[in-house]
Every structure is written in C-alpha cells, then in structure tokens.
Enzyme design. Structure first.
Site, PDB file in Angstrom:
ATOM      1  N   ARG A 184     -98.594   5.107   4.791  1.00 55.88           N
ATOM      2  CA  ARG A 184     -97.483   4.222   4.427  1.00 55.88           C
ATOM      3  C   ARG A 184     -97.348   4.066   2.907  1.00 55.88           C
ATOM      4  O   ARG A 184     -97.063   2.981   2.407  1.00 55.88           O
ATOM      5  CB  ARG A 184     -97.631   2.830   5.052  1.00 55.88           C
ATOM      6  CG  ARG A 184     -97.294   2.767   6.520  1.00 55.88           C
ATOM      7  CD  ARG A 184     -95.786   2.879   6.737  1.00 55.88           C
ATOM      8  NE  ARG A 184     -95.476   2.723   8.147  1.00 55.88           N
ATOM      9  CZ  ARG A 184     -95.118   1.570   8.711  1.00 55.88           C
ATOM     10  NH1 ARG A 184     -95.000   0.485   7.994  1.00 55.88           N
ATOM     11  NH2 ARG A 184     -94.873   1.519   9.989  1.00 55.88           N
TER      12      ARG A 184
ATOM     13  N   ARG B 114     -92.006  -0.786   1.769  1.00 54.33           N
ATOM     14  CA  ARG B 114     -91.409  -1.981   1.155  1.00 54.33           C
ATOM     15  C   ARG B 114     -92.195  -2.594   0.000  1.00 54.33           C
ATOM     16  O   ARG B 114     -91.667  -3.384  -0.758  1.00 54.33           O
ATOM     17  CB  ARG B 114     -91.197  -3.055   2.229  1.00 54.33           C
ATOM     18  CG  ARG B 114     -90.018  -2.741   3.121  1.00 54.33           C
ATOM     19  CD  ARG B 114     -90.015  -3.632   4.327  1.00 54.33           C
ATOM     20  NE  ARG B 114     -91.238  -3.418   5.091  1.00 54.33           N
ATOM     21  CZ  ARG B 114     -91.422  -3.804   6.349  1.00 54.33           C
ATOM     22  NH1 ARG B 114     -90.479  -4.460   6.978  1.00 54.33           N
ATOM     23  NH2 ARG B 114     -92.546  -3.552   6.975  1.00 54.33           N
TER      24      ARG B 114
ATOM     25  N   ARG C 228     -83.657   1.748   0.029  1.00 49.39           N
ATOM     26  CA  ARG C 228     -83.490   1.198   1.384  1.00 49.39           C
ATOM     27  C   ARG C 228     -82.191   0.399   1.496  1.00 49.39           C
ATOM     28  O   ARG C 228     -81.511   0.431   2.530  1.00 49.39           O
ATOM     29  CB  ARG C 228     -84.706   0.329   1.694  1.00 49.39           C
ATOM     30  CG  ARG C 228     -84.681  -0.456   2.982  1.00 49.39           C
ATOM     31  CD  ARG C 228     -84.966   0.432   4.168  1.00 49.39           C
ATOM     32  NE  ARG C 228     -85.299  -0.351   5.347  1.00 49.39           N
ATOM     33  CZ  ARG C 228     -84.408  -0.932   6.142  1.00 49.39           C
ATOM     34  NH1 ARG C 228     -83.120  -0.817   5.874  1.00 49.39           N
ATOM     35  NH2 ARG C 228     -84.794  -1.607   7.198  1.00 49.39           N
TER      36      ARG C 228
ATOM     37  N   ASP D 162     -90.312   8.490  10.891  1.00 49.30           N
ATOM     38  CA  ASP D 162     -91.056   7.537  11.710  1.00 49.30           C
ATOM     39  C   ASP D 162     -91.478   8.213  12.999  1.00 49.30           C
ATOM     40  O   ASP D 162     -90.843   9.181  13.432  1.00 49.30           O
ATOM     41  CB  ASP D 162     -90.201   6.302  12.025  1.00 49.30           C
ATOM     42  CG  ASP D 162     -91.067   5.142  12.482  1.00 49.30           C
ATOM     43  OD1 ASP D 162     -91.588   4.417  11.624  1.00 49.30           O
ATOM     44  OD2 ASP D 162     -91.262   4.994  13.701  1.00 49.30           O
TER      45      ASP D 162
ATOM     46  N   TYR E 114     -95.040   2.843  23.032  1.00 48.90           N
ATOM     47  CA  TYR E 114     -93.822   2.198  22.517  1.00 48.90           C
ATOM     48  C   TYR E 114     -92.659   2.398  23.481  1.00 48.90           C
ATOM     49  O   TYR E 114     -91.834   1.505  23.679  1.00 48.90           O
ATOM     50  CB  TYR E 114     -93.445   2.757  21.140  1.00 48.90           C
ATOM     51  CG  TYR E 114     -94.221   2.118  20.003  1.00 48.90           C
ATOM     52  CD1 TYR E 114     -93.829   0.887  19.479  1.00 48.90           C
ATOM     53  CD2 TYR E 114     -95.332   2.738  19.460  1.00 48.90           C
ATOM     54  CE1 TYR E 114     -94.529   0.295  18.443  1.00 48.90           C
ATOM     55  CE2 TYR E 114     -96.041   2.158  18.418  1.00 48.90           C
ATOM     56  CZ  TYR E 114     -95.640   0.929  17.915  1.00 48.90           C
ATOM     57  OH  TYR E 114     -96.340   0.343  16.892  1.00 48.90           O
TER      58      TYR E 114
HETATM   59  O1  CP3 Z   1     -95.173   6.775   3.721  1.00 51.42           O
HETATM   60  C1  CP3 Z   1     -95.390   7.063   4.933  1.00 51.42           C
HETATM   61  O2  CP3 Z   1     -96.448   6.801   5.503  1.00 51.42           O
HETATM   62  C2  CP3 Z   1     -94.360   7.887   5.678  1.00 51.42           C
HETATM   63  C3  CP3 Z   1     -93.470   7.238   6.585  1.00 51.42           C
HETATM   64  C4  CP3 Z   1     -93.946   6.526   7.852  1.00 51.42           C
HETATM   65  C5  CP3 Z   1     -93.330   5.338   8.309  1.00 51.42           C
HETATM   66  N1  CP3 Z   1     -93.845   5.045   9.551  1.00 51.42           N
HETATM   67  C6  CP3 Z   1     -92.286   4.612   7.587  1.00 51.42           C
HETATM   68  C7  CP3 Z   1     -91.878   3.262   8.025  1.00 51.42           C
HETATM   69  C8  CP3 Z   1     -94.904   6.906   8.800  1.00 51.42           C
HETATM   70  C9  CP3 Z   1     -95.900   8.061   8.792  1.00 51.42           C
HETATM   71  C10 CP3 Z   1     -94.817   5.953   9.881  1.00 51.42           C
HETATM   72  C11 CP3 Z   1     -95.639   6.045  11.113  1.00 51.42           C
HETATM   73  C12 CP3 Z   1     -95.520   4.977  12.118  1.00 51.42           C
HETATM   74  N2  CP3 Z   1     -94.388   4.306  12.524  1.00 51.42           N
HETATM   75  C13 CP3 Z   1     -96.586   4.527  12.932  1.00 51.42           C
HETATM   76  C14 CP3 Z   1     -98.000   5.067  12.899  1.00 51.42           C
HETATM   77  C15 CP3 Z   1     -98.790   4.571  11.741  1.00 51.42           C
HETATM   78  C16 CP3 Z   1     -99.045   3.086  11.717  1.00 51.42           C
HETATM   79  O3  CP3 Z   1     -98.659   2.474  10.700  1.00 51.42           O
HETATM   80  O4  CP3 Z   1     -99.621   2.572  12.651  1.00 51.42           O
HETATM   81  C17 CP3 Z   1     -96.084   3.529  13.785  1.00 51.42           C
HETATM   82  C18 CP3 Z   1     -96.876   2.748  14.814  1.00 51.42           C
HETATM   83  C19 CP3 Z   1     -94.689   3.413  13.534  1.00 51.42           C
HETATM   84  C20 CP3 Z   1     -93.690   2.530  14.228  1.00 51.42           C
HETATM   85  C21 CP3 Z   1     -93.052   1.571  13.337  1.00 51.42           C
HETATM   86  N3  CP3 Z   1     -92.158   1.901  12.328  1.00 51.42           N
HETATM   87  C22 CP3 Z   1     -93.186   0.159  13.310  1.00 51.42           C
HETATM   88  C23 CP3 Z   1     -94.100  -0.621  14.242  1.00 51.42           C
HETATM   89  C24 CP3 Z   1     -92.369  -0.331  12.302  1.00 51.42           C
HETATM   90  C25 CP3 Z   1     -92.086  -1.770  11.981  1.00 51.42           C
HETATM   91  C26 CP3 Z   1     -93.192  -2.406  11.218  1.00 51.42           C
HETATM   92  C27 CP3 Z   1     -92.863  -2.440   9.767  1.00 51.42           C
HETATM   93  O5  CP3 Z   1     -93.756  -2.188   8.950  1.00 51.42           O
HETATM   94  O6  CP3 Z   1     -91.710  -2.779   9.452  1.00 51.42           O
HETATM   95  C28 CP3 Z   1     -91.752   0.778  11.660  1.00 51.42           C
HETATM   96  C29 CP3 Z   1     -90.825   0.747  10.515  1.00 51.42           C
HETATM   97  C30 CP3 Z   1     -91.206   1.538   9.294  1.00 51.42           C
HETATM   98  N4  CP3 Z   1     -91.677   2.826   9.320  1.00 51.42           N
HETATM   99  C31 CP3 Z   1     -91.091   1.112   7.932  1.00 51.42           C
HETATM  100  C32 CP3 Z   1     -91.501   2.199   7.141  1.00 51.42           C
HETATM  101  C33 CP3 Z   1     -91.523   2.281   5.642  1.00 51.42           C
HETATM  102  C34 CP3 Z   1     -90.545  -0.208   7.440  1.00 51.42           C
HETATM  103  C35 CP3 Z   1     -89.071  -0.178   7.631  1.00 51.42           C
HETATM  104  C36 CP3 Z   1     -88.223  -0.884   6.596  1.00 51.42           C
HETATM  105  O7  CP3 Z   1     -88.038  -0.350   5.481  1.00 51.42           O
HETATM  106  O8  CP3 Z   1     -87.690  -1.920   6.956  1.00 51.42           O
END
Ligand code: CP3
Length: 347
Positions: A24, A28, A37, A74, A150
């Site tokens: 990640r 944000r 974003r 994602d 999920y």
């Molecule tokens: O920089 C990176 O790591 C690359 C991008 C990336 C994201 N999600 C961006 C993201 C990667 C590799 C993921 C993987 C992901 N997504 C996982 C596995 C890794 C982990 O963290 O457990 C999971 C479970 C998800 C599902 C997911 N996506 C959730 C539960 C959420 C909401 C929680 C949150 O942090 O908001 C997301 C959204 C998400 N994916 C964001 C980002 C940057 C935030 C979205 C935003 O900008 O509002």
C-alpha cells in the site's frame, strides 16, 4: 547493483543491500495521491484510468526511491470483471452484491475478464515504459480464498462466517467459486506478465481466519494451482505469496505452493523465518504498520531488528501489512534511509 535487485533476491541471487518496497505504498497517506484521487469519479474509476493509475503507482517510487513499483489497482477488480456488482463506498470500504449459491457462481462470466480489465493491462504497459531499468514492476492479484471471501461476505469480513459456513456445508459448491477464481487469477497474472510485470504477488490477506484443514484446502491447494499454471507460462517471473496470519503453516504454504518468495506478517518471529523459511525461499516483511505510523526510537529499533534478523539471507524489506492512511510520509522516508544504509545503520 545492476538489474532489478528484487528479482535477483527472488531468484536466489545475493545482493549487497536488501531491496525494499511497501505494501500500500500508493495511498491516502500521500498528499500527491489525494490530489490525483480527487480527479477520479470514484476508486474504481482511478483503477481504470491508466493516466491516473500510472501517476499514483509512480509517486512512491519518486518520493522514496523504492526498488519496486506495485501496479495501482485492487484485488476486487477481478470480481467486478467477472460481472459481480462491486462498489467502493467513501470511508467505509468495499460493498459487493454477495454470492451465496451455486446459481450466483454460474452467473459469473469469465469471458468478460480480459476486456473489462484492459485498462489495467494498459497501466502495466505504460508503467513498464516509465520505470527506470533497476526498478521492478510488481503485478498482483488477490489469492482465490481472500477474493472468494469478499465475494461471499459482500464486505470486509469479521469472522468469515458466511463463506466458511458455505464451504463446510457444501464444499463442492464453494469449490466451484474457488476454481473459477483460480482460472481468473491465472489469466489476470499472465496478462500482467505479458505487459511487463517483473514479479507478481498473491495477496491472501484473510488466510489467518482459517483452521488448519481449511487453510490446506482453500489457501495452499488453489494457490499451488495458480503458481503452477502461471509458471508454465512465465517461468522467469517470480511469484511472492502473502498468506497473512498463517503462523507455523507458513512453512507448508511455501513447500506446498512453490512460491519464490513469501510475505510474512509482523507476528512471525525473525529467527524462525531465518532458520525455517529463508532456506526454502526469499522472505519479505515484516515491519508492523502501527510502529511505522508511530515513528520515533521504536521505529528505528524495529527496522534494525528486522534487518539484523533477515538481511543476511534472501530478503526483501517490507511491512507485515499495508501502510495505514494516517501514517506520516516522513516516517516512510526515514525507513527507506535506514534500509539503504544497512549494515551501517546498526544501532
Ligand atoms: O500501493 C499498492 O499497494 C497498490 C495498490 C493496492 C490497493 N489495494 C489500493 C487501494 C493493492 C495491492 C491493494 C490490495 C488489496 N485490496 C487487498 C490486499 C492487501 C491488504 O491490504 O490486505 C485488499 C484486502 C483489498 C480490498 C480493499 N481495497 C479494501 C478492503 C479497501 C478499503 C479499505 C481502505 O483502505 O480504504 C480497498 C480500497 C483501496 N485499495 C484503497 C487503495 C489505495 C483506498 C481507496 C481510496 O483511495 O479511497
């Protein structure tokens, strides 16, 4: 160091200092991410607009000089591309139309995947062109178990009761969903490799919810199938597996799946990882994301403890789970400095 040091480590070669990136790393906590974003209509729109997704993928590479960029996308783009309704609600995470029966699985359509994810592959192509030769491009997918979870729960799971209940009661039906996801995951990773991914990571964030029996059935078995089929197409592209919370089963995961590297969470003891896992594959991890957020002397001590514990073997420095949104970017920059300076950064 010449070439991509992460790929060297994952393929068993020695490097002079451990390469690093952060799960990640685009997100944000970075003001430049929040600015991009704001231009997108929603999170999925950001994932599906190559010009924006390329920009946010490159931001942490520029700011911290990480040894890898991870594709900005994602794990839930795969259920979306199979035809499931997926939304990201502002500040409350993902919301999916839950899949609960075999009939719901039958309604998913594998033939939609490549077309719906075409913008993601375009992002990979553009990133490959934009990155310096020594920075690796990491592609990824969710592992079948975590994505299925999920899809069945419809949101971030508490205990996984809906998916696990279904899997215990009707293993053949839940197994159909997992098989479909194996197929989808292989296709998704193969297309990323075709477009230039240098390595791929399988995120199994919720592996730690499971019992031993479930872990063997729904984590090790499908992951082994994904790795075997991916490697038959791209034997030179290393695979990192991240079965978060696997505990002592990390060992069977490594030997049972054939991954080239394993991501360990922050609870895994370093001496155990060094003695038991590192002889079998490269290890990636495992700084706690809360100590990264907290900073100060505790952060320095933890970074050094991890480097001293693992950096003499095959090791990629990373976190035990993704960067939290309220993490000060300067803490991340400081960790990058400490890793780059090792072994001279020893306290
Ligand atoms: O920089 C990176 O790591 C690359 C991008 C990336 C994201 N999600 C961006 C993201 C990667 C590799 C993921 C993987 C992901 N997504 C996982 C596995 C890794 C982990 O963290 O457990 C999971 C479970 C998800 C599902 C997911 N996506 C959730 C539960 C959420 C909401 C929680 C949150 O942090 O908001 C997301 C959204 C998400 N994916 C964001 C980002 C940057 C935030 C979205 C935003 O900008 O509002």
């Amino acid at each position: 160091m010449s070439g991509k040091s992460i790929v060297s480590v994952l393929t068993g070669k020695l490097v002079s200092r451990p390469p690093f990136w952060f799960m990640r790393q685009a997100g944000r906590y970075l003001p430049e991410y929040r600015r991009v974003r704001a231009k997108a209509k929603g999170f999925l729109d950001l994932c599906f607009r190559p010009e924006l997704a390329v920009e946010v993928s490159l931001q942490p590479v520029r700011r911290f000089a990480t040894d890898a960029a991870i594709l900005f996308s994602d794990i839930l783009v795969v259920p979306y591309a199979l035809g499931q309704r997926v939304r990201f609600l502002e500040n409350s995470g993902p919301a999916l139309e839950p899949i609960r029966r075999l009939r719901d699985v039958a309604a998913l359509d594998l033939s939609l995947l490549a077309g719906r994810l075409a913008p993601v592959y375009e992002t990979v192509r553009q990133l490959k062109r934009a990155l310096p030769a020594n920075v690796a491009l990491i592609g990824f997918a969710g592992a079948p178990w975590t994505v299925a979870l999920y899809m069945v729960e419809g949101k971030s799971p508490a205990n996984g009761a809906a998916a696990r209940g279904w899997a215990w009661k009707k293993p053949a039906d839940f197994g159909r969903l997992v098989e479909l996801l194996v197929e989808a995951t292989v296709g998704h990773l193969v297309r990323q490799a075709e477009c230039g991914a240098d390595a791929v990571q399988l995120f199994d964030t919720w592996a730690g919810l499971l019992s031993e029996t479930e872990f063997r059935t729904w984590v090790i078995r499908p992951t082994a199938e994904v790795v075997r089929r991916f490697k038959s197409r791209f034997p030179g592209v290393p695979v990192i597996g991240f079965p978060k919370g696997a505990g002592p089963l990390y060992l069977d995961y490594v030997t049972g799946t054939g991954v080239d590297g394993v991501g360990i969470d922050s609870l895994v003891p370093l001496d155990w990882a060094a003695n038991v896992l590192q002889p079998k594959c490269a290890v990636q991890g495992n700084l706690d994301n809360q100590v990264l957020r907290a900073g100060g002397p505790a952060l320095d001590a933890e970074v050094r403890r991890i480097l001293d514990g693992l950096a003499r073997g095959r090791f990629v420095f990373n976190l035990g789970h993704g960067i939290l949104p309220d993490t000060p970017p300067k803490h991340v920059a400081h960790v990058a400095e400490l890793v780059r300076a090792w072994p001279d950064s020893r306290g």
